[in-house]
Design an enzyme around this catalytic site. Structure first.
Site, PDB file in Angstrom:
ATOM      1  CE1 TYR A  18      -5.684   6.856   1.902  1.00 14.14           C
ATOM      2  CE2 TYR A  18      -5.908   6.167  -0.367  1.00 14.14           C
ATOM      3  CZ  TYR A  18      -5.842   5.857   0.965  1.00 14.14           C
ATOM      4  OH  TYR A  18      -5.924   4.561   1.363  1.00 14.14           O
ATOM      5  CG  ASP A  46      -2.150   0.880   1.067  1.00 10.52           C
ATOM      6  OD1 ASP A  46      -3.113   0.529   0.371  1.00 10.52           O
ATOM      7  OD2 ASP A  46      -2.116   1.967   1.670  1.00 10.52           O
ATOM      8  CG  HIS A  99      -4.545  -4.024  -0.031  1.00 12.96           C
ATOM      9  ND1 HIS A  99      -3.692  -3.482  -0.954  1.00 12.96           N
ATOM     10  CD2 HIS A  99      -4.614  -3.117   0.986  1.00 12.96           C
ATOM     11  CE1 HIS A  99      -3.270  -2.294  -0.522  1.00 12.96           C
ATOM     12  NE2 HIS A  99      -3.807  -2.056   0.652  1.00 12.96           N
TER      13      HIS A  99
END
Lengths: 457, 457
Positions: free
Chosen positions: A373, A229, A429
């Protein structure tokens, strides 16, 4: 007509070939960055505090009582639409079950103690208190067994907690390898127990610099990295900026963000099975992949543009925070299970999921963590560093339900020394929670390849 | 080289022209839809309840006490990043001020009474309790003044409350017009005090059908519509499905969603100022418009794909609901003010904003209301009805900061009888709250044009 189209396509191909060769393959210079950039509100002191402080995770009574009161005081949810499971988002009947478990059965004290079975520390790097686990091999080992330092880097919405299932295996010598690991698992700044900044610009390049300085503080001038990630973004940037210090980069979310890679992936959609016979269905047809990305990237879009809004919105509701985070943890573990009540979440241990959410809640890190983000775009150094290949030997581990997939011929744009690549038909993930054994096995096997790579040089 | 490109462009233009003429201009048949589709959990009774029940808005003590307790019990927010106002989303310093106002100064009883100055009703349409205001002209009027029925349709996150500033003016005769309005302002199903459904598929076409049946129930076989946001989608579909019943469609969010319109907007980007000399900067260069759309559509993306997640997340936090909704109400009122603390919200009256949020909170409609974004896609009837032009005379009112802008030559694809179009250099998306006078003036002027249009036939 067909001939005409063929001619047009041929002309376009020639132009594209020209553009690709002359522009997209160009490698920018490494940007000049301040490797001691200061992220604290306070003024940088003339002598910095370099102390290393032991730390214990505590889910204290005040926090737990307040959290439980909020959970008890929740308002009823709207039930899912008739015939739907998780197609419209989290299934609120399932959500109720998890919230009840959190309230009545989740063992706050026991889970904190479990995390404290590892040695925790904090130290101040570039003005921010950074929390990390440092776990040396415990067991008696033969003198021939080398101890290798490895840095583990998590992503959103995780913390170093994500790695608690793999640290014991990484620090335990195995008969099939002549090395074992000393593990440093750090919380990224603004995540877990690591301090966030109030200054704009703390993007994955800058986070990578902080993580490298943490390792220097701990006396590790050369080390391996394992990351997924956003941690994998930071790890990739570290490999690019500090190739002499990173001995090998193992990632379960391998991505080349070079411009040429996007162009190749796009062109590859014309001949998918020729270019990646075994796994082309993970990205091609591009239409299906884009449909899935659009379906699942709403949270990403919001966090990349309005992190402070969703951060503020989830600040005072453990119910909301859990709903929002769990939907994503489920989908990213198996995106094909939206037609079930749990939408993929049942692939993970629910206590692991609730540890993650409890840590996010207790530390009030929702805003600081989602800001990554927004910071992950629009800063000039990002595009530059992304476009510089790294010579650090790299290993790619592709689990079935990882969010993105890139074939090796694309990964090599960024990682020319891709010494190992493994593609599995299961897993997702959150690899260290979901498939810890496979992850650990692949780390050992990959580091063996990294060692061989350096011996050959 | 330039010659070659010219030839390629010319060839592509010819192909496109062919495609446009033969495919994109094609008008589909009106789909066969069940105009009595049943949306309730209960079985449809043989004799339906057609009663009309007077209704009063009440912010009751239990709700208000619980809401205030939650506001008091909020956790501290993370402050904005240094030097930032609203660039990362809602400014939490400003948010604190509004929450304090809601807690300490907002007059729950007084605001509810203010809303009750209009006559409210509920009636059951297709199984759902629909709430609406029905306001007839009160004042004495000359016999020559006609009373015309008009339906007002709101969007997200509003309700009929949005129109409280314009209803008095619409129901008051003016010396410059020989007509006045009887207003019906309805809450869309799942919004305000109108019941939501538990069945999938309640999209804007189906909502339009419900609104048309509401008007029939009230004895209005022919009427005008004024609408914005999702209400404008429903109004556009009503104009398409029931052209004999809709006397005119006035919208402050005029949009043609015909495929050909998208193609034209795209091609228009090549000659922006030639095609719309005055207002081309509202969409062109397309790059800037797309940047703004990407920056501001995260909430849309999330609501269109995971409405139940964000709905569940905001269900038990008035703080979160306010933060999430206010950010959008601000931006949509002036998108150029993200560099201010209020981010556009100061253009609206704060009591109006808090009425809207209090109604959403009190009725627990966050999930049912955001579901409209998901239902607004993917149902076959939507694409079909969007692609059918309507002959209903239409008036477009373009405020400066409306979310989207389409020039008249695009709007006419969907509304060939665009009898009036007004473009103002002020105002925003929540026109009836922001610029009520200009909205009312334009409605009167437009309806005069609608009447002329029908007289000419």
């Amino acid at each position: 007509m067909f001939k005409l189209i063929t001619i047009i396509v041929a002309i376009i191909a020639v132009i594209l070939g020209f553009v690709i060769n002359h522009y997209l393959q160009r490698v920018p210079d490494v940007p000049k960055l301040d490797y001691q950039r200061w992220w604290s509100d306070s003024v940088r002191p003339s002598v910095e505090d370099e102390s290393i402080r032991p730390f214990k995770i505590e889910f204290n009574d005040t926090m737990v009582l307040d959290l439980k009161n909020r959970l008890k005081n929740r308002r009823p949810f709207r039930r899912p639409l008739d015939g739907m499971q998780s197609e419209y988002g989290i299934n609120t009947i399932y959500l109720e079950k998890i919230l009840d478990y959190w309230l009545k059965k989740y063992d706050f004290k026991g889970r904190a103690e479990r995390l404290n079975s590892f040695p925790h520390y904090k130290t101040r790097i570039q003005g921010l208190d950074i929390h990390y686990i440092r776990a040396a091999p415990k067991k008696q080992r033969a003198k021939t067994v080398k101890v290798l330092p490895i840095l583990l880097l998590h992503g959103w919405p995780s913390s170093s907690k994500e790695f608690d299932s793999i640290i014991p295996a990484l620090t335990t010598p195995r008969s099939d390898y002549d090395f074992v690991f000393e593990v440093v698992a750090a919380d990224l700044p603004g995540f877990g127990y690591s301090e966030g900044t109030n200054k704009p610009g703390l993007n994955p390049v800058q986070i990578g610099i902080i993580m490298r300085n943490l390792m220097k503080r701990l006396g590790f001038d050369k080390f391996y990295i394992q990351a997924g990630d956003w941690g994998a973004q930071a790890g990739s940037h570290m490999s690019t900026l500090f190739p002499e210090e990173i001995l090998g980069f193992h990632t379960n979310m391998p991505v080349s963000s070079r411009t040429i890679s996007s162009v190749k992936l796009l062109l590859g959609s014309l001949f998918p099975s020729w270019l990646d016979p075994k796994h082309s269905e993970r990205i091609y047809p591009l239409k299906n992949f884009m449909k899935y990305i659009i379906r699942e990237s709403g949270y990403f879009h919001l966090q990349a543009t309005k992190p402070d809004t969703i951060g503020a919105a989830l600040t005072d509701t453990p119910v909301g925070m859990a709903a929002y985070i769990m939907e994503k943890m489920g989908i990213c573990s198996n995106r094909d299970q939206v037609n079930t009540e749990h939408s993929g979440l049942a692939n993970l241990n629910i206590d692991d999921v609730l540890d993650t959410i409890t840590i996010m809640w207790a530390n009030e890190q929702i805003t600081t963590s989602v800001r990554i983000y927004a910071e992950g775009f629009n800063w000039p150094e990002l595009g530059i560093v992304h476009n510089i290949p790294t010579m650090v030997p790299t290993a790619a581990l592709n689990f079935r339900y990882e969010v993105v997939y890139q074939p090796d011929w694309v990964l090599r744009d960024k990682f020319p020394n891709l010494v190992r690549s493994t593609t599995l038909d299961f897993g997702g993930h959150f690899a260290s929670m979901h498939t810890p054994k496979e992850l650990v096995d692949d780390i050992f096997a990959s580091v063996k390849e990294f060692i061989k790579f350096h011996e050959k040089k």
